[in-house]
Design a protein around this motif. Structure first.
Motif, PDB file in Angstrom:
ATOM      1  N   TYR A   1       0.829  -1.207   0.000  1.00 57.78           N
ATOM      2  CA  TYR A   1       0.000   0.000   0.000  1.00 57.78           C
ATOM      3  C   TYR A   1       0.861   1.254   0.000  1.00 57.78           C
ATOM      4  N   ASP A   2       1.991   1.203   0.694  1.00 53.10           N
ATOM      5  CA  ASP A   2       2.913   2.340   0.661  1.00 53.10           C
ATOM      6  C   ASP A   2       3.430   2.578  -0.752  1.00 53.10           C
ATOM      7  N   LEU A   3       3.822   1.502  -1.416  1.00 53.98           N
ATOM      8  CA  LEU A   3       4.306   1.627  -2.792  1.00 53.98           C
ATOM      9  C   LEU A   3       3.243   2.242  -3.688  1.00 53.98           C
ATOM     10  N   PHE A   4       2.005   1.793  -3.489  1.00 55.24           N
ATOM     11  CA  PHE A   4       0.898   2.312  -4.291  1.00 55.24           C
ATOM     12  C   PHE A   4       0.694   3.808  -4.029  1.00 55.24           C
ATOM     13  N   LEU A   5       0.608   4.189  -2.757  1.00 54.03           N
ATOM     14  CA  LEU A   5       0.359   5.594  -2.417  1.00 54.03           C
ATOM     15  C   LEU A   5       1.484   6.494  -2.902  1.00 54.03           C
ATOM     16  N   ASN A   6       2.713   5.994  -2.833  1.00 49.76           N
ATOM     17  CA  ASN A   6       3.846   6.820  -3.239  1.00 49.76           C
ATOM     18  C   ASN A   6       3.857   7.127  -4.734  1.00 49.76           C
ATOM     19  N   GLN A   7       3.128   6.318  -5.505  1.00 48.43           N
ATOM     20  CA  GLN A   7       3.053   6.576  -6.955  1.00 48.43           C
ATOM     21  C   GLN A   7       1.990   7.616  -7.298  1.00 48.43           C
ATOM     22  N   LEU A   8       1.171   7.983  -6.339  1.00 56.08           N
ATOM     23  CA  LEU A   8       0.095   8.943  -6.611  1.00 56.08           C
ATOM     24  C   LEU A   8       0.578  10.372  -6.397  1.00 56.08           C
ATOM     25  N   ASN A   9       1.565  10.752  -7.174  1.00 60.24           N
ATOM     26  CA  ASN A   9       2.088  12.114  -7.104  1.00 60.24           C
ATOM     27  C   ASN A   9       1.966  12.747  -8.488  1.00 60.24           C
ATOM     28  N   PRO A  10       1.905  14.070  -8.552  1.00 60.84           N
ATOM     29  CA  PRO A  10       1.675  14.736  -9.842  1.00 60.84           C
ATOM     30  C   PRO A  10       2.652  14.339 -10.931  1.00 60.84           C
ATOM     31  N   SER A  11       3.893  14.069 -10.550  1.00 64.62           N
ATOM     32  CA  SER A  11       4.890  13.706 -11.556  1.00 64.62           C
ATOM     33  C   SER A  11       4.603  12.326 -12.143  1.00 64.62           C
ATOM     34  N   ALA A  12       4.415  11.323 -11.283  1.00 63.76           N
ATOM     35  CA  ALA A  12       4.152   9.965 -11.759  1.00 63.76           C
ATOM     36  C   ALA A  12       2.824   9.883 -12.507  1.00 63.76           C
ATOM     37  N   LEU A  13       1.846  10.689 -12.082  1.00 54.55           N
ATOM     38  CA  LEU A  13       0.525  10.677 -12.720  1.00 54.55           C
ATOM     39  C   LEU A  13       0.472  11.566 -13.962  1.00 54.55           C
ATOM     40  N   GLU A  14       1.539  12.345 -14.183  1.00 54.79           N
ATOM     41  CA  GLU A  14       1.606  13.263 -15.324  1.00 54.79           C
ATOM     42  C   GLU A  14       0.410  14.218 -15.329  1.00 54.79           C
ATOM     43  N   ILE A  15       0.183  14.837 -14.181  1.00 50.98           N
ATOM     44  CA  ILE A  15      -0.899  15.821 -14.070  1.00 50.98           C
ATOM     45  C   ILE A  15      -0.547  17.055 -14.908  1.00 50.98           C
ATOM     46  N   ARG A  16      -1.477  17.473 -15.730  1.00 51.59           N
ATOM     47  CA  ARG A  16      -1.245  18.614 -16.621  1.00 51.59           C
ATOM     48  C   ARG A  16      -2.252  19.727 -16.325  1.00 51.59           C
ATOM     49  N   ASP A  17      -1.767  20.949 -16.316  1.00 47.24           N
ATOM     50  CA  ASP A  17      -2.604  22.098 -15.959  1.00 47.24           C
ATOM     51  C   ASP A  17      -3.735  22.343 -16.953  1.00 47.24           C
ATOM     52  N   ASP A  18      -3.550  21.890 -18.195  1.00 47.10           N
ATOM     53  CA  ASP A  18      -4.570  22.195 -19.206  1.00 47.10           C
ATOM     54  C   ASP A  18      -5.651  21.106 -19.293  1.00 47.10           C
ATOM     55  N   GLU A  19      -5.670  20.175 -18.336  1.00 52.11           N
ATOM     56  CA  GLU A  19      -6.660  19.103 -18.357  1.00 52.11           C
ATOM     57  C   GLU A  19      -7.606  19.210 -17.163  1.00 52.11           C
ATOM     58  N   ALA A  20      -8.861  18.877 -17.398  1.00 49.55           N
ATOM     59  CA  ALA A  20      -9.813  18.717 -16.298  1.00 49.55           C
ATOM     60  C   ALA A  20      -9.556  17.349 -15.680  1.00 49.55           C
ATOM     61  N   LEU A  21      -9.238  17.338 -14.391  1.00 49.14           N
ATOM     62  CA  LEU A  21      -8.894  16.083 -13.719  1.00 49.14           C
ATOM     63  C   LEU A  21     -10.125  15.470 -13.054  1.00 49.14           C
ATOM     64  N   VAL A  22     -10.395  14.220 -13.376  1.00 50.47           N
ATOM     65  CA  VAL A  22     -11.503  13.450 -12.795  1.00 50.47           C
ATOM     66  C   VAL A  22     -10.905  12.258 -12.060  1.00 50.47           C
ATOM     67  N   ILE A  23     -11.391  11.985 -10.851  1.00 49.48           N
ATOM     68  CA  ILE A  23     -10.947  10.812 -10.100  1.00 49.48           C
ATOM     69  C   ILE A  23     -12.150   9.918  -9.854  1.00 49.48           C
ATOM     70  N   ASN A  24     -12.038   8.691 -10.331  1.00 50.37           N
ATOM     71  CA  ASN A  24     -13.147   7.738 -10.286  1.00 50.37           C
ATOM     72  C   ASN A  24     -12.779   6.559  -9.393  1.00 50.37           C
ATOM     73  N   CYS A  25     -13.564   6.320  -8.334  1.00 50.34           N
ATOM     74  CA  CYS A  25     -13.315   5.216  -7.395  1.00 50.34           C
ATOM     75  C   CYS A  25     -14.541   4.306  -7.375  1.00 50.34           C
ATOM     76  N   GLN A  26     -14.430   3.175  -8.037  1.00 49.54           N
ATOM     77  CA  GLN A  26     -15.524   2.207  -8.095  1.00 49.54           C
ATOM     78  C   GLN A  26     -15.107   0.960  -7.317  1.00 49.54           C
ATOM     79  N   ASN A  27     -15.766   0.704  -6.186  1.00 50.00           N
ATOM     80  CA  ASN A  27     -15.453  -0.471  -5.363  1.00 50.00           C
ATOM     81  C   ASN A  27     -13.957  -0.537  -5.036  1.00 50.00           C
TER      82      ASN A  27
END
Length: 447
Positions: A245-271
């Motif tokens: 779980y630590d490894l997973f959480l550590n990957q959820l950073n803007p760099s690894a996720l390639e978050i871009r300012d010109d995109e509308a960001l949607v986060i979807n959590c299904q089950n």
């Protein structure tokens, strides 16, 4: 919500009722009352007695109650009997792990978990609205939120192998102003739970890419790489690992996720949230539970919408008796819904029920971090989201209408209700699935 006793009582002809007239018998009067006519409430009582005997290492009582349950439970009986058979297996499996000498058990007869083909998975999703309800509600609010945005990025945390997205892609293709450029990111890791698929994630991504191309929707799908378990201590269990779980959480950073300012960001959590442990993980990286850490991380990404869908049930308690009662009354729902259109001996039905049975075994048979099925009800989830700095987004009337049209395609027992800003799928009046939508309180958008 605790269900009322369901359906007609099952009349059981016991093979040797005189067993309970012996001086050795310690079966209570309450149990004897159940022997002639066994409804859901009586089966639940038997299961609780069995669990109590196992936990107190009372072998004699455990064997006596197990004898009754063996006469009651049936993998091809009515929904209560079929459900009881999986609870019985889960409790015996638990006893074999916790105290191997308490009672003998050979688990090799359990049905193996066979991965589905893509076609089978599509059929499974369409069978009952267990997943489609959340897909429909989430897609509708996502579609509404991203209107006017030329670029959209969806972080998809789900267990259904991208089955949600063809419908949204089709809707975006029909958008009057034209479709946006759509990017979907999915983690390389998912919990080892049903539904399992017999094709690689690369093939799933390619199929979705081909569909988007067919619909003329600019599309890209990325995999969020979580370091493989082989890099961790060989003694760590894959089923429940704080390091994982630590490894997973550590990957959820803007760099690894390639978050871009010109995109509308949607986060979807299904089950998904249920598989984020709610205990302090003992990590050096996070001083809170994995579930809360996950929510804090996604809030800091400043998404324009967060959708959270899950089963409407609380199963995080340490109390085994409470889990048995809550789980039995809740998981009766899919067993009963299958009864309406699948024959008792249907191989398809037996496989679907076996997948639920594996969930029951995890809920009842395991403790600690290995108990990965930690459901949280919609009410408690809403409190958690508010405490973590999210505000709820109400579903509009168009979304409600879309969901109602979807439910019209299924058996009449399925319904929907609206509790404040939460949509709830019901079966014969019993809460099944909740759908919610959220924004960070700091997002600054009025809905």
């Amino acid at each position: 919500m605790k269900a009322e006793p369901r359906g007609n009582s099952s009349h059981i002809s016991l093979q040797n009722p005189s067993h309970f007239n012996t001086t050795q018998s310690s079966i209570s009067g309450a149990l004897k009352e159940c022997l002639g006519s066994l409804d859901g409430a009586c089966i639940e009582k038997l299961l609780l007695h069995f669990a109590s005997a196992l936990e107190s290492n009372d072998v004699t009582s455990a064997q006596q109650v197990m004898w009754v349950l063996n006469n009651v439970a049936s993998s091809v009986g009515d929904p209560n009997q079929r459900l009881a058979s999986w609870f019985l297996r889960a409790l015996i499996s638990r006893a074999a792990r916790v105290s191997p000498t308490t009672i003998s058990f050979d688990g090799r007869s359990a049905l193996e978990r066979r991965p589905m083909t893509v076609t089978e998975l599509a059929g499974y999703v369409d069978l009952i609205p267990w997943h489609r309800f959340g897909f429909c509600a989430s897609n509708s609010v996502i579609f509404k939120t991203i209107q006017g945005f030329p670029r959209v990025h969806i972080l998809d945390f789900s267990i259904t192998h991208c089955m949600q997205w063809p419908t949204l892609i089709d809707a975006l293709a029909k958008r009057p102003e034209g479709p946006p450029s759509l990017r979907i990111s999915v983690p390389s890791w998912r919990p080892p739970v049903h539904p399992l698929l017999n094709v690689s994630s690369e093939e799933v991504c390619q199929r979705l890419t081909n569909f988007a191309k067919f619909k003329d929707v600019p599309f890209e799908i990325n995999v969020i790489e979580v370091p493989p378990l082989s890099t961790m201590d060989a003694g760590t269990s894959q089923l429940g690992s704080s390091d994982l779980y630590d490894l997973f959480l550590n990957q959820l950073n803007p760099s690894a996720l390639e978050i871009r300012d010109d995109e509308a960001l949607v986060i979807n959590c299904q089950n998904w949230l249920r598989y984020m442990p709610d205990e302090q993980m003992g990590s050096t990286s996070h001083d809170t539970s994995c579930r809360d850490a996950f929510l804090e991380i996604i809030k800091d990404l400043s998404p324009c919408i967060v959708t959270v869908v899950d089963e409407d049930c609380d199963l995080g308690t340490l109390s085994l008796a409470s889990r048995i009662t809550t789980c039995f009354n809740y998981l009766w729902i899919p067993f009963d819904s299958f009864e309406t259109f699948l024959p008792k001996n249907s191989p398809q039905r037996i496989e679907y029920e076996a997948d639920i049975g594996h969930k029951i075994e995890n809920i009842i048979g395991f403790e600690g971090i290995q108990r990965i099925e930690r459901l949280e009800s919609g009410i408690n989830l809403s409190k958690r989201m508010a405490n973590k700095g999210f505000q709820s987004v109400p579903f509009c009337e168009d979304t409600v209408k879309e969901v109602k049209i979807l439910l019209d395609e299924h058996a009449s027992g399925w319904g929907m209700k609206k509790d404040d800003d939460v949509l709830v799928l019901t079966w014969k009046g019993h809460n099944s699935i909740y759908a919610t939508a959220w924004v960070p309180c700091s997002y600054g958008v009025e809905y």
